[in-house]
Motif scaffolding. Structure first.
Motif, PDB file in Angstrom:
ATOM      1  N   LYS A  71     -10.809 -12.092   3.937  1.00  0.00           N
ATOM      2  CA  LYS A  71     -11.420 -13.097   4.816  1.00  0.00           C
ATOM      3  C   LYS A  71     -10.353 -14.007   5.412  1.00  0.00           C
ATOM      4  CE  LYS A  71     -16.066 -13.362   3.077  1.00  0.00           C
ATOM      5  NZ  LYS A  71     -17.120 -14.194   2.515  1.00  0.00           N
ATOM      6  N   GLY A  72     -10.080 -13.825   6.697  1.00  0.00           N
ATOM      7  CA  GLY A  72      -9.140 -14.686   7.403  1.00  0.00           C
ATOM      8  C   GLY A  72      -7.681 -14.538   7.014  1.00  0.00           C
ATOM      9  N   LYS A  73      -7.351 -13.562   6.186  1.00  0.00           N
ATOM     10  CA  LYS A  73      -5.969 -13.403   5.743  1.00  0.00           C
ATOM     11  C   LYS A  73      -5.541 -11.944   5.829  1.00  0.00           C
ATOM     12  CE  LYS A  73      -6.102 -17.141   2.372  1.00  0.00           C
ATOM     13  NZ  LYS A  73      -5.940 -17.489   0.963  1.00  0.00           N
ATOM     14  N   LYS A  74      -4.243 -11.757   5.990  1.00  0.00           N
ATOM     15  CA  LYS A  74      -3.643 -10.431   5.956  1.00  0.00           C
ATOM     16  C   LYS A  74      -2.499 -10.457   4.960  1.00  0.00           C
ATOM     17  CE  LYS A  74      -4.400  -9.192  10.780  1.00  0.00           C
ATOM     18  NZ  LYS A  74      -3.709  -8.818  12.031  1.00  0.00           N
ATOM     19  N   LEU A  75      -2.325  -9.349   4.269  1.00  0.00           N
ATOM     20  CA  LEU A  75      -1.249  -9.241   3.300  1.00  0.00           C
ATOM     21  C   LEU A  75      -0.611  -7.872   3.470  1.00  0.00           C
ATOM     22  CD1 LEU A  75       0.104 -10.558   0.784  1.00  0.00           C
ATOM     23  CD2 LEU A  75      -1.545  -9.303  -0.577  1.00  0.00           C
ATOM     24  N   CYS A  76       0.693  -7.828   3.507  1.00  0.00           N
ATOM     25  CA  CYS A  76       1.417  -6.571   3.659  1.00  0.00           C
ATOM     26  C   CYS A  76       1.838  -6.061   2.282  1.00  0.00           C
ATOM     27  CB  CYS A  76       2.646  -6.771   4.541  1.00  0.00           C
ATOM     28  SG  CYS A  76       2.205  -7.330   6.194  1.00  0.00           S
ATOM     29  N   ALA A  77       1.450  -4.827   1.982  1.00  0.00           N
ATOM     30  CA  ALA A  77       1.713  -4.265   0.666  1.00  0.00           C
ATOM     31  C   ALA A  77       2.576  -3.015   0.773  1.00  0.00           C
ATOM     32  CB  ALA A  77       0.399  -3.918  -0.022  1.00  0.00           C
ATOM     33  N   ASN A  78       3.256  -2.727  -0.312  1.00  0.00           N
ATOM     34  CA  ASN A  78       4.072  -1.528  -0.421  1.00  0.00           C
ATOM     35  C   ASN A  78       3.139  -0.310  -0.465  1.00  0.00           C
ATOM     36  OD1 ASN A  78       5.740   0.580  -1.205  1.00  0.00           O
ATOM     37  ND2 ASN A  78       6.846  -0.625  -2.700  1.00  0.00           N
ATOM     38  N   PRO A  79       3.300   0.657   0.449  1.00  0.00           N
ATOM     39  CA  PRO A  79       2.400   1.822   0.464  1.00  0.00           C
ATOM     40  C   PRO A  79       2.565   2.728  -0.759  1.00  0.00           C
ATOM     41  CG  PRO A  79       4.126   2.073   2.109  1.00  0.00           C
ATOM     42  CD  PRO A  79       4.270   0.702   1.530  1.00  0.00           C
ATOM     43  N   TRP A  80       3.643   2.583  -1.513  1.00  0.00           N
ATOM     44  CA  TRP A  80       3.872   3.430  -2.692  1.00  0.00           C
ATOM     45  C   TRP A  80       3.414   2.765  -3.988  1.00  0.00           C
ATOM     46  CZ3 TRP A  80       4.406   7.726  -0.430  1.00  0.00           C
ATOM     47  CH2 TRP A  80       5.114   7.826   0.756  1.00  0.00           C
ATOM     48  N   ASN A  81       2.851   1.576  -3.897  1.00  0.00           N
ATOM     49  CA  ASN A  81       2.342   0.869  -5.066  1.00  0.00           C
ATOM     50  C   ASN A  81       1.090   1.588  -5.587  1.00  0.00           C
ATOM     51  OD1 ASN A  81       0.659  -1.011  -6.578  1.00  0.00           O
ATOM     52  ND2 ASN A  81       2.097  -2.593  -5.950  1.00  0.00           N
ATOM     53  N   ARG A  82       1.073   1.891  -6.882  1.00  0.00           N
ATOM     54  CA  ARG A  82      -0.049   2.652  -7.472  1.00  0.00           C
ATOM     55  C   ARG A  82      -1.378   1.906  -7.365  1.00  0.00           C
ATOM     56  NH1 ARG A  82       1.801   5.751 -12.974  1.00  0.00           N
ATOM     57  NH2 ARG A  82       2.803   7.487 -11.904  1.00  0.00           N
ATOM     58  N   LYS A  83      -1.353   0.596  -7.591  1.00  0.00           N
ATOM     59  CA  LYS A  83      -2.590  -0.193  -7.511  1.00  0.00           C
ATOM     60  C   LYS A  83      -3.162  -0.150  -6.093  1.00  0.00           C
ATOM     61  CE  LYS A  83      -1.149  -3.753 -10.784  1.00  0.00           C
ATOM     62  NZ  LYS A  83      -0.875  -5.190 -10.874  1.00  0.00           N
ATOM     63  N   VAL A  84      -2.286  -0.245  -5.101  1.00  0.00           N
ATOM     64  CA  VAL A  84      -2.717  -0.221  -3.701  1.00  0.00           C
ATOM     65  C   VAL A  84      -3.272   1.157  -3.349  1.00  0.00           C
ATOM     66  CG1 VAL A  84      -1.919  -0.410  -1.307  1.00  0.00           C
ATOM     67  CG2 VAL A  84      -1.110  -2.044  -3.020  1.00  0.00           C
ATOM     68  N   GLN A  85      -2.607   2.214  -3.788  1.00  0.00           N
ATOM     69  CA  GLN A  85      -3.093   3.567  -3.522  1.00  0.00           C
ATOM     70  C   GLN A  85      -4.466   3.806  -4.158  1.00  0.00           C
ATOM     71  OE1 GLN A  85       0.070   6.151  -4.864  1.00  0.00           O
ATOM     72  NE2 GLN A  85       1.216   5.935  -2.961  1.00  0.00           N
ATOM     73  N   LYS A  86      -4.653   3.310  -5.365  1.00  0.00           N
ATOM     74  CA  LYS A  86      -5.925   3.458  -6.066  1.00  0.00           C
ATOM     75  C   LYS A  86      -7.036   2.709  -5.321  1.00  0.00           C
ATOM     76  CE  LYS A  86      -7.803   3.024 -10.739  1.00  0.00           C
ATOM     77  NZ  LYS A  86      -7.516   2.583 -12.103  1.00  0.00           N
ATOM     78  N   MET A  87      -6.722   1.487  -4.864  1.00  0.00           N
ATOM     79  CA  MET A  87      -7.693   0.701  -4.113  1.00  0.00           C
ATOM     80  C   MET A  87      -8.073   1.405  -2.815  1.00  0.00           C
ATOM     81  SD  MET A  87      -7.895  -1.561  -1.222  1.00  0.00           S
ATOM     82  CE  MET A  87      -6.164  -1.592  -0.900  1.00  0.00           C
ATOM     83  N   MET A  88      -7.083   1.981  -2.117  1.00  0.00           N
ATOM     84  CA  MET A  88      -7.354   2.692  -0.864  1.00  0.00           C
ATOM     85  C   MET A  88      -8.256   3.898  -1.119  1.00  0.00           C
ATOM     86  SD  MET A  88      -3.517   2.427   0.757  1.00  0.00           S
ATOM     87  CE  MET A  88      -3.672   3.899   1.708  1.00  0.00           C
ATOM     88  N   LYS A  89      -7.983   4.626  -2.168  1.00  0.00           N
ATOM     89  CA  LYS A  89      -8.782   5.805  -2.506  1.00  0.00           C
ATOM     90  C   LYS A  89     -10.228   5.414  -2.794  1.00  0.00           C
ATOM     91  CE  LYS A  89      -8.530   9.903  -5.434  1.00  0.00           C
ATOM     92  NZ  LYS A  89      -7.800  10.556  -6.521  1.00  0.00           N
ATOM     93  N   LYS A  90     -10.419   4.324  -3.556  1.00  0.00           N
ATOM     94  CA  LYS A  90     -11.768   3.853  -3.859  1.00  0.00           C
ATOM     95  C   LYS A  90     -12.500   3.426  -2.589  1.00  0.00           C
ATOM     96  CE  LYS A  90     -11.376   2.160  -8.601  1.00  0.00           C
ATOM     97  NZ  LYS A  90     -11.428   0.966  -9.468  1.00  0.00           N
TER      98      LYS A  90
END
Length: 111
Positions: free
Chosen positions: A64-83
């Motif tokens: 909401k109203g914010k953007k955050l840039c994340a490492n595409p190789w981060n496991r937590k981020v990959q898991k969140m994207m898959k979900k």
């Protein structure tokens, strides 16, 4: 500076912004460690490629109203994207089933 040079500079700047609108929306830094609390609040995400106007691969997380840039190789981020992709896929198929059911009921009532 003369008014002509100032006007020329302004025109060139506006022309550049019109040609490359995404240039100033690039991630310049990425976060490696993102807490799960933040990942749960993500509403959508997009992938930033390093081959276009941006020179860094990143996953842009939208909250909401914010953007955050994340490492595409981060496991937590990959898991969140898959979900999130799975969740979107399931919700779309669910909507289609509901529409078919409604249309079928309307046809049955007419007969």
């Amino acid at each position: 500076l003369s008014p002509f040079i100032s006007l020329l500079f302004l025109t060139l700047l506006l022309f550049f912004l019109a040609l490359f609108p995404g240039t100033f929306n690039c991630c310049m830094k990425i976060s490696d460690d993102i807490p799960k609390v933040i990942l749960r609040r993500v509403e959508k995400f997009e992938t930033q490629k390093a081959d276009g106007p941006c020179h860094l691969e990143a996953i842009i997380l939208h909250m909401k109203g914010k953007k955050l840039c994340a490492n595409p190789w981060n496991r937590k981020v990959q898991k969140m994207m898959k979900k999130m992709k799975h969740k979107i896929h399931r919700s779309k198929s669910h909507v289609r089933k509901q529409r078919r059911t409604r249309n079928t009921k309307q046809i049955d009532q007419k007969q």
